[in-house]
Design a protein around this motif. Structure first.
Motif, PDB file in Angstrom:
ATOM      1  N   ILE A  32      50.134  55.464 -13.522  1.00  0.00           N
ATOM      2  CA  ILE A  32      49.522  56.758 -13.840  1.00  0.00           C
ATOM      3  C   ILE A  32      48.012  56.608 -13.978  1.00  0.00           C
ATOM      4  CG2 ILE A  32      49.352  58.552 -15.620  1.00  0.00           C
ATOM      5  CD1 ILE A  32      52.378  58.082 -16.119  1.00  0.00           C
ATOM      6  N   LYS A  33      47.584  55.564 -14.673  1.00  0.00           N
ATOM      7  CA  LYS A  33      46.142  55.340 -14.847  1.00  0.00           C
ATOM      8  C   LYS A  33      45.475  55.068 -13.508  1.00  0.00           C
ATOM      9  CE  LYS A  33      45.531  52.282 -18.121  1.00  0.00           C
ATOM     10  NZ  LYS A  33      45.544  51.392 -19.281  1.00  0.00           N
ATOM     11  N   ALA A  34      46.160  54.318 -12.648  1.00  0.00           N
ATOM     12  CA  ALA A  34      45.604  54.041 -11.319  1.00  0.00           C
ATOM     13  C   ALA A  34      45.493  55.323 -10.508  1.00  0.00           C
ATOM     14  CB  ALA A  34      46.468  53.019 -10.594  1.00  0.00           C
ATOM     15  N   ALA A  35      46.490  56.201 -10.614  1.00  0.00           N
ATOM     16  CA  ALA A  35      46.453  57.467  -9.872  1.00  0.00           C
ATOM     17  C   ALA A  35      45.318  58.357 -10.378  1.00  0.00           C
ATOM     18  CB  ALA A  35      47.798  58.190 -10.005  1.00  0.00           C
ATOM     19  N   ILE A  36      45.134  58.407 -11.693  1.00  0.00           N
ATOM     20  CA  ILE A  36      44.048  59.206 -12.265  1.00  0.00           C
ATOM     21  C   ILE A  36      42.699  58.663 -11.807  1.00  0.00           C
ATOM     22  CG2 ILE A  36      42.863  59.795 -14.426  1.00  0.00           C
ATOM     23  CD1 ILE A  36      45.668  59.919 -15.729  1.00  0.00           C
ATOM     24  N   THR A  37      42.546  57.358 -11.900  1.00  0.00           N
ATOM     25  CA  THR A  37      41.286  56.727 -11.497  1.00  0.00           C
ATOM     26  C   THR A  37      41.022  56.939 -10.016  1.00  0.00           C
ATOM     27  OG1 THR A  37      41.626  55.049 -13.203  1.00  0.00           O
ATOM     28  CG2 THR A  37      40.009  54.554 -11.497  1.00  0.00           C
ATOM     29  N   LYS A  38      42.061  56.811  -9.190  1.00  0.00           N
ATOM     30  CA  LYS A  38      41.904  57.023  -7.748  1.00  0.00           C
ATOM     31  C   LYS A  38      41.457  58.447  -7.456  1.00  0.00           C
ATOM     32  CE  LYS A  38      44.412  56.925  -3.402  1.00  0.00           C
ATOM     33  NZ  LYS A  38      45.710  56.831  -2.749  1.00  0.00           N
ATOM     34  N   GLU A  39      42.064  59.410  -8.145  1.00  0.00           N
ATOM     35  CA  GLU A  39      41.719  60.817  -7.937  1.00  0.00           C
ATOM     36  C   GLU A  39      40.271  61.083  -8.341  1.00  0.00           C
ATOM     37  OE1 GLU A  39      42.601  64.128  -6.137  1.00  0.00           O
ATOM     38  OE2 GLU A  39      44.054  62.521  -6.317  1.00  0.00           O
ATOM     39  N   LEU A  40      39.841  60.504  -9.456  1.00  0.00           N
ATOM     40  CA  LEU A  40      38.453  60.678  -9.894  1.00  0.00           C
ATOM     41  C   LEU A  40      37.471  60.050  -8.905  1.00  0.00           C
ATOM     42  CD1 LEU A  40      38.854  60.073 -13.707  1.00  0.00           C
ATOM     43  CD2 LEU A  40      38.170  62.198 -12.611  1.00  0.00           C
ATOM     44  N   ILE A  41      37.811  58.889  -8.392  1.00  0.00           N
ATOM     45  CA  ILE A  41      36.953  58.229  -7.409  1.00  0.00           C
ATOM     46  C   ILE A  41      36.882  59.070  -6.133  1.00  0.00           C
ATOM     47  CG2 ILE A  41      36.794  56.224  -5.869  1.00  0.00           C
ATOM     48  CD1 ILE A  41      37.879  54.547  -8.233  1.00  0.00           C
ATOM     49  N   THR A  42      38.019  59.636  -5.719  1.00  0.00           N
ATOM     50  CA  THR A  42      38.037  60.479  -4.527  1.00  0.00           C
ATOM     51  C   THR A  42      37.153  61.706  -4.711  1.00  0.00           C
ATOM     52  OG1 THR A  42      40.273  59.740  -4.010  1.00  0.00           O
ATOM     53  CG2 THR A  42      39.541  61.791  -2.986  1.00  0.00           C
ATOM     54  N   GLU A  43      37.258  62.345  -5.870  1.00  0.00           N
ATOM     55  CA  GLU A  43      36.430  63.530  -6.138  1.00  0.00           C
ATOM     56  C   GLU A  43      34.956  63.161  -6.186  1.00  0.00           C
ATOM     57  OE1 GLU A  43      37.270  66.769  -6.143  1.00  0.00           O
ATOM     58  OE2 GLU A  43      39.205  66.000  -5.487  1.00  0.00           O
TER      59      GLU A  43
END
Length: 153
Positions: A32-43
């Motif tokens: 979950i933390k990796a998915a959140i971090t990935k989404e923030l990096i993408t944005e």
């Protein structure tokens, strides 16, 4: 670190802490933390891409002023810094007269960003050229041309 990065860090850290507290399975929490971090990096990447498109549009614009206002601004800031720290002290020491211009922190930050962006752009350009040369050498090695060149020497 920009204000946006600091704000993101202030928001993301508590969210990741909540995930740690709410999810008992460590592997699931990590996912979950990796998915959140990935989404923030993408944005964040999308925002940087949008800024890059603006700069590229200006650089390729029809008007001379449109293409060159950023470099001109950097030159003005550098001239003020040169005046305040090189020219004015010497004129003050030699003739007792010196004129310094105030340079607000925001202009210092802008100059730092401009110089940093130039250096990063040059580094990326050189890195891309080196990578492309490596790809060409790799293709040559695959096709056997490189080994024949080595044998010829």
């Amino acid at each position: 670190m920009s204000i946006i990065d600091k704000a993101l860090g202030a928001v993301v850290s508590p969210i990741l802490d909540i995930v740690d507290k709410a999810v008992t399975d460590k592997d699931e929490a990590a996912q979950i933390k990796a998915a959140i971090t990935k989404e923030l990096i993408t944005e964040r990447s999308k925002g940087l891409d949008a800024r890059m498109q603006v700069v590229l549009a200006e650089a390729n614009g029809e008007s001379w002023l449109q293409r060159n206002w950023r470099p001109l601004l950097m030159l003005v800031i550098v001239a003020i810094v040169g005046n305040n720290y090189l020219l004015a002290p010497y004129l003050g020491a030699m003739f007792g007269v010196s004129l310094t211009l105030p340079l607000p922190q925001s202009l210092w930050d802008l100059m730092t960003l401009g110089v940093g962006g130039y250096i990063a752009g040059q580094t990326a350009e050189r890195g891309l050229a080196t990578w492309q040369q490596g790809q060409v050498a790799k293709e040559q090695a695959k096709s056997g041309r490189l080994s024949s060149e080595i044998d010829a020497r």
